[in-house]
Design an enzyme around this catalytic site. Sequence first.
Site, PDB file in Angstrom:
ATOM      1  N   SER A 113       2.155  -2.991   8.334  1.00 28.83           N
ATOM      2  CA  SER A 113       2.504  -1.970   7.362  1.00 28.83           C
ATOM      3  C   SER A 113       3.849  -1.300   7.632  1.00 28.83           C
ATOM      4  O   SER A 113       4.870  -1.965   7.685  1.00 28.83           O
ATOM      5  CB  SER A 113       1.382  -0.942   7.314  1.00 28.83           C
ATOM      6  OG  SER A 113       1.599  -0.058   6.265  1.00 28.83           O
ATOM      7  N   HIS A 114       3.831  -0.002   7.879  1.00 24.81           N
ATOM      8  CA  HIS A 114       5.071   0.765   8.035  1.00 24.81           C
ATOM      9  C   HIS A 114       5.611   0.694   9.462  1.00 24.81           C
ATOM     10  O   HIS A 114       6.658   1.257   9.745  1.00 24.81           O
ATOM     11  CB  HIS A 114       4.792   2.223   7.686  1.00 24.81           C
ATOM     12  CG  HIS A 114       3.654   2.778   8.492  1.00 24.81           C
ATOM     13  ND1 HIS A 114       2.359   2.388   8.282  1.00 24.81           N
ATOM     14  CD2 HIS A 114       3.624   3.631   9.531  1.00 24.81           C
ATOM     15  CE1 HIS A 114       1.570   2.992   9.157  1.00 24.81           C
ATOM     16  NE2 HIS A 114       2.311   3.759   9.932  1.00 24.81           N
ATOM     17  N   ASP A 277       6.996   0.712   1.550  1.00 28.04           N
ATOM     18  CA  ASP A 277       6.974   0.414   2.985  1.00 28.04           C
ATOM     19  C   ASP A 277       6.941  -1.085   3.292  1.00 28.04           C
ATOM     20  O   ASP A 277       7.129  -1.915   2.396  1.00 28.04           O
ATOM     21  CB  ASP A 277       5.787   1.126   3.649  1.00 28.04           C
ATOM     22  CG  ASP A 277       4.471   0.454   3.344  1.00 28.04           C
ATOM     23  OD1 ASP A 277       4.362  -0.172   2.261  1.00 28.04           O
ATOM     24  OD2 ASP A 277       3.542   0.529   4.167  1.00 28.04           O
ATOM     25  N   ASP A 279       4.657  -3.389   3.775  1.00 25.29           N
ATOM     26  CA  ASP A 279       3.815  -4.292   2.978  1.00 25.29           C
ATOM     27  C   ASP A 279       3.632  -3.809   1.542  1.00 25.29           C
ATOM     28  O   ASP A 279       2.760  -4.301   0.828  1.00 25.29           O
ATOM     29  CB  ASP A 279       2.459  -4.513   3.663  1.00 25.29           C
ATOM     30  CG  ASP A 279       1.684  -3.231   3.858  1.00 25.29           C
ATOM     31  OD1 ASP A 279       2.309  -2.156   3.916  1.00 25.29           O
ATOM     32  OD2 ASP A 279       0.435  -3.283   3.952  1.00 25.29           O
ATOM     33  N   ASP A 281       2.478  -1.119   0.156  1.00 24.02           N
ATOM     34  CA  ASP A 281       1.357  -0.325  -0.355  1.00 24.02           C
ATOM     35  C   ASP A 281       1.637   1.171  -0.341  1.00 24.02           C
ATOM     36  O   ASP A 281       1.005   1.931  -1.046  1.00 24.02           O
ATOM     37  CB  ASP A 281       0.037  -0.671   0.367  1.00 24.02           C
ATOM     38  CG  ASP A 281       0.077  -0.456   1.865  1.00 24.02           C
ATOM     39  OD1 ASP A 281       1.139  -0.096   2.388  1.00 24.02           O
ATOM     40  OD2 ASP A 281      -0.978  -0.658   2.504  1.00 24.02           O
ATOM     41  N   LYS A 376      -3.982   0.440  -1.731  1.00 25.32           N
ATOM     42  CA  LYS A 376      -2.975   1.326  -2.272  1.00 25.32           C
ATOM     43  C   LYS A 376      -1.805   0.479  -2.747  1.00 25.32           C
ATOM     44  O   LYS A 376      -1.636  -0.651  -2.297  1.00 25.32           O
ATOM     45  CB  LYS A 376      -2.582   2.404  -1.280  1.00 25.32           C
ATOM     46  CG  LYS A 376      -2.142   1.944   0.074  1.00 25.32           C
ATOM     47  CD  LYS A 376      -1.924   3.179   0.932  1.00 25.32           C
ATOM     48  CE  LYS A 376      -1.352   2.823   2.271  1.00 25.32           C
ATOM     49  NZ  LYS A 376      -2.390   2.707   3.299  1.00 25.32           N
TER      50      LYS A 376
HETATM   51  C1  G16 Z   1      -3.148   2.937   6.932  1.00 28.93           C
HETATM   52  C2  G16 Z   1      -4.403   3.148   6.156  1.00 28.93           C
HETATM   53  C3  G16 Z   1      -4.369   4.482   5.469  1.00 28.93           C
HETATM   54  C4  G16 Z   1      -4.093   5.583   6.451  1.00 28.93           C
HETATM   55  C5  G16 Z   1      -2.833   5.284   7.226  1.00 28.93           C
HETATM   56  C6  G16 Z   1      -2.621   6.246   8.374  1.00 28.93           C
HETATM   57  O1  G16 Z   1      -2.067   2.816   6.070  1.00 28.93           O
HETATM   58  O2  G16 Z   1      -4.585   2.146   5.186  1.00 28.93           O
HETATM   59  O3  G16 Z   1      -5.590   4.664   4.837  1.00 28.93           O
HETATM   60  O4  G16 Z   1      -3.955   6.802   5.797  1.00 28.93           O
HETATM   61  O5  G16 Z   1      -2.914   4.012   7.803  1.00 28.93           O
HETATM   62  O6  G16 Z   1      -3.673   6.106   9.269  1.00 28.93           O
HETATM   63  P1  G16 Z   1      -3.647   6.801  10.683  1.00 28.93           P
HETATM   64  O7  G16 Z   1      -3.464   8.279  10.398  1.00 28.93           O
HETATM   65  O8  G16 Z   1      -4.960   6.490  11.309  1.00 28.93           O
HETATM   66  O9  G16 Z   1      -2.457   6.278  11.435  1.00 28.93           O
HETATM   67  P2  G16 Z   1      -1.046   1.614   6.216  1.00 28.93           P
HETATM   68  O10 G16 Z   1      -0.031   1.831   5.145  1.00 28.93           O
HETATM   69  O11 G16 Z   1      -0.488   1.759   7.618  1.00 28.93           O
HETATM   70  O12 G16 Z   1      -1.855   0.377   6.057  1.00 28.93           O
END
Ligand code: G16
Length: 543
Positions: A113-114, A277, A279, A281, A376
């Site tokens: 992801s990010h 970001d 990916d 989402d 998302k």
């Molecule tokens: C993921 C989850 C999200 C979450 C985010 C942050 O996003 O899909 O639901 O809000 O991580 O999570 P944490 O606070 O546990 O780091 P992504 O975009 O990283 O897939």
Amino acid sequence: MSIQTISTTPVAGQEPGTSGLRKKVDVFQQAHYLENFVQSIFDSLDSVSGQTLVLGGDGRFYNTVAIQTILRMAAANGWGRVLVGQNGILSTPAVSCIIRKYEAYGGIILSASHNPGGPDGDFGIKYNISNGGPAPEKITEAIYARSQVISGYRISDAPDVDLSRIGQAEMDGMQIEVIDSVSDYAELMQSLFDFEAIRSLFSSGFSMRFDAMHAVCGPYATRIIEDELGAPKGTVVNAVPLADFGGHHPDPNPVNAAELIAYMNGADAPDFGAATDGDADRNMIVGRNFVVTPSDSLAILAANATRIPGYSKGIAGIARSMPTSTAADRVAAVLKIPCYETPTGWKFFGNLMDAGKITLCGEESYGTSSSHIREKDGLWAVLFWLNLIASTGKSVNALAAEHWSRYGRNYYSRHDYEHVDAGRANALITALREKLFSLTGRRLGSSVIDRADDFSYTDPIDASVSEGQGIRLLFADGSRIIFRLSGTGTVGATLRVYFDRYEPDKNMHDLDPQAALADLIGIAEEVAGITEYTGMSHPTLIT
Ligand code: G16
């Protein structure tokens, strides 16, 4: 070509976090590491024989190596067909869309992801189920349990498949279809939004800057925003996905997308700015000299949903993750629809959407989406805003100001303390947990804590219970402070502290959020001893 069973031994720590398994690239590169986890996924599913799998990733370093390995393992495990994105590229929302459209059994998304990419960055893998959404905890727990007892994995010795050309291939009886990464997703967007109105907006001179952050959304945004909606060439910047995201952190927030923010604050700022970001989402929505907080974005989209063709009949309900501000709750109350509060993690929205309880959902972590898929969706949120601007003729700033004047403003901020020693971070949370009882009813400054608890969620559909989801201090005036540890980092621990304060007075809607939240920020330090536990006197990231 033959199928082999390779002996292996369990690797510690293959426990999926908030969103799949995320580790440093060199961890994934260890012998058998990826294979063990993939076999654990396959072993945790009911028979995959003859089924269809969707496969793709955000193009980060190790993406194509992992895809070739997973194809060989899918063939050896009896999958019937794999739909794989051209060059191994599929955004997370596109995987969700494709699983649903072709009624696939599930999908594997390769992304962290990010998180940063490149050989020294992070890699990740996540399994999505047949509704297109992330596997629920029941399945992720089974995958982890399997990974801890695994003794072998099945793999074909077939050569690499050419992923550069759209078309069909075959591997040990399994069909492989290399598909266009964008077209199914683009078609879905066309079915939801008024493309004609957005085209007219651009042809009237409306200007935009879309920062794809050298991540996977580049090809999607270029095709849809420039080619189909007629925005001038160059509207989408940093549009070519790079294995290391150009050395940047592909996270659309004001800190990591500083270049976009500077542009939007400049003299020649366009009318509208947006970023997505790694990916694709997550999303960030930006006006001139103004950033929309994700919590407000969800509330504003919900309040205006009937202006959008795909939601013209209204929305069934809204859901937000617990740390997300309560702005959406106020919209739901006016619309007389339910608003659900779920733990952090997109996987908790799936059951509510499948049961038709909600249409829109979102999180403070720059995630917004609807029941059109089960992930998302960054570009969806941007198109929603574009459609809203086209149908109202109002700017981002005006839409937000009008929203606050009608519903009140939730001042909101998240303070992150990154790379904290995991033992110290856990000790902070444990100490808070032990204090919960004594905090309830306590006066701190001018505020009284109405309730202090550790958030627990009972899924209204399948009654599964998720405990320990974050420490909440809920104040009598509706303000909230939340403490939790991130489940997506790969180094040490990240403490997240979330602040939410409601301000009904429209004469008080132009404050700087950090100033408006100063009292709560002071209380968080007083109650939790953040400086003492983390050794940091300031957060490393404020959003
Ligand atoms: C993921 C989850 C999200 C979450 C985010 C942050 O996003 O899909 O639901 O809000 O991580 O999570 P944490 O606070 O546990 O780091 P992504 O975009 O990283 O897939």
